[in-house]
Enzyme design. Structure first.
Site, short mmCIF file in Angstrom:
data_model
loop_
_atom_site.label_atom_id
_atom_site.label_comp_id
_atom_site.label_asym_id
_atom_site.label_seq_id
_atom_site.Cartn_x
_atom_site.Cartn_y
_atom_site.Cartn_z
N ASP A 81 0.87 -1.16 0.00
CA ASP A 81 0.00 0.00 0.00
C ASP A 81 0.92 1.23 0.00
OD1 ASP A 81 -2.41 1.60 0.49
OD2 ASP A 81 -1.58 1.85 2.49
N ASP A 92 -0.05 5.12 0.97
CA ASP A 92 -0.25 6.11 2.02
C ASP A 92 -0.39 5.46 3.39
OD1 ASP A 92 -0.24 8.03 -0.02
OD2 ASP A 92 -2.40 7.87 -0.30
#
Length: 194
Positions: free
Chosen positions: A10, A12
């Site tokens: 991922d 952020d």
């Protein structure tokens, strides 16, 4: 032809410091030791591919081009530290409609927005990835649900939202303090010494 193994990340809250609805490349800051984590992955034989929901585009907080500028800035920051990403996949969509400022073109239900597995499937096709040997690392239950949906091992990091989104009732295979510890855990589990 032998298949590749991959550590999906991922973005952020996992690689860069979580900032709700990041829409400006100047606001991008790497998580502590994130570049070291990615360097470990780069040396390990695993591909390192980002899969990231970017609803800022659908919400009209930035254009698709500006969203990609943020990714280019991420690559620059990692490159300065000797780390690199093999690829980045983003989903610019968001299913909830009816906001006055929204970009209607991207306000759709899609197959790429995590926890749907469209971005992972695209990466599998492009890079001939063996999901049984692959992992996903993220800071939300969305990331963990994505991993469970496509049969890859999951690591929740305690940075970013640290699973506090509580959108899905899923348990990660592992929990780590940060991306660096998560990368080390995966590599040690697979007898790849760091």
């Amino acid at each position: 032809m032998s298949k590749n193994k991959c550590i999906f990340l991922d973005r952020d809250g996992t690689i860069n410091v979580y900032k709700k609805l990041l829409s400006n490349s100047e606001d991008l800051k790497l998580e502590r030791k994130a570049s070291d984590a990615i360097k470990l992955i780069n040396k390990s034989g695993y591909l390192c591919i980002v899969v990231s929901n970017q609803p800022v585009v659908a919400r009209n907080l930035c254009t698709l081009e500006e969203a990609w500028q943020i990714n280019e800035r991420l690559k620059e920051l990692l490159d300065e530290k000797g780390a690199y990403l093999d690829d980045i996949f983003i989903c610019p969509h968001h299913p909830d409609r009816g906001y006055p400022e929204e970009n209607k073109k991207y306000k759709i239900k899609c197959d790429c927005r995590k926890p749907a597995i469209g971005m992972i499937e695209e990466a599998v096709k492009k890079y001939n990835i063996d999901l049984e040997q692959s992992y996903i690392i993220g800071d939300t239950t969305i990331d963990i649900k994505t991993g469970k949906s496509c049969g890859i091992k999951t690591v929740l990091v305690k940075t970013g939202l640290a699973g506090g989104d509580e959108l899905y009732d899923v348990k990660p295979d592992y929990i780590s303090d940060n991306l660096y510890d998560a990368a080390k855990l995966i590599l040690e589990e697979n007898n790849i010494w760091t």
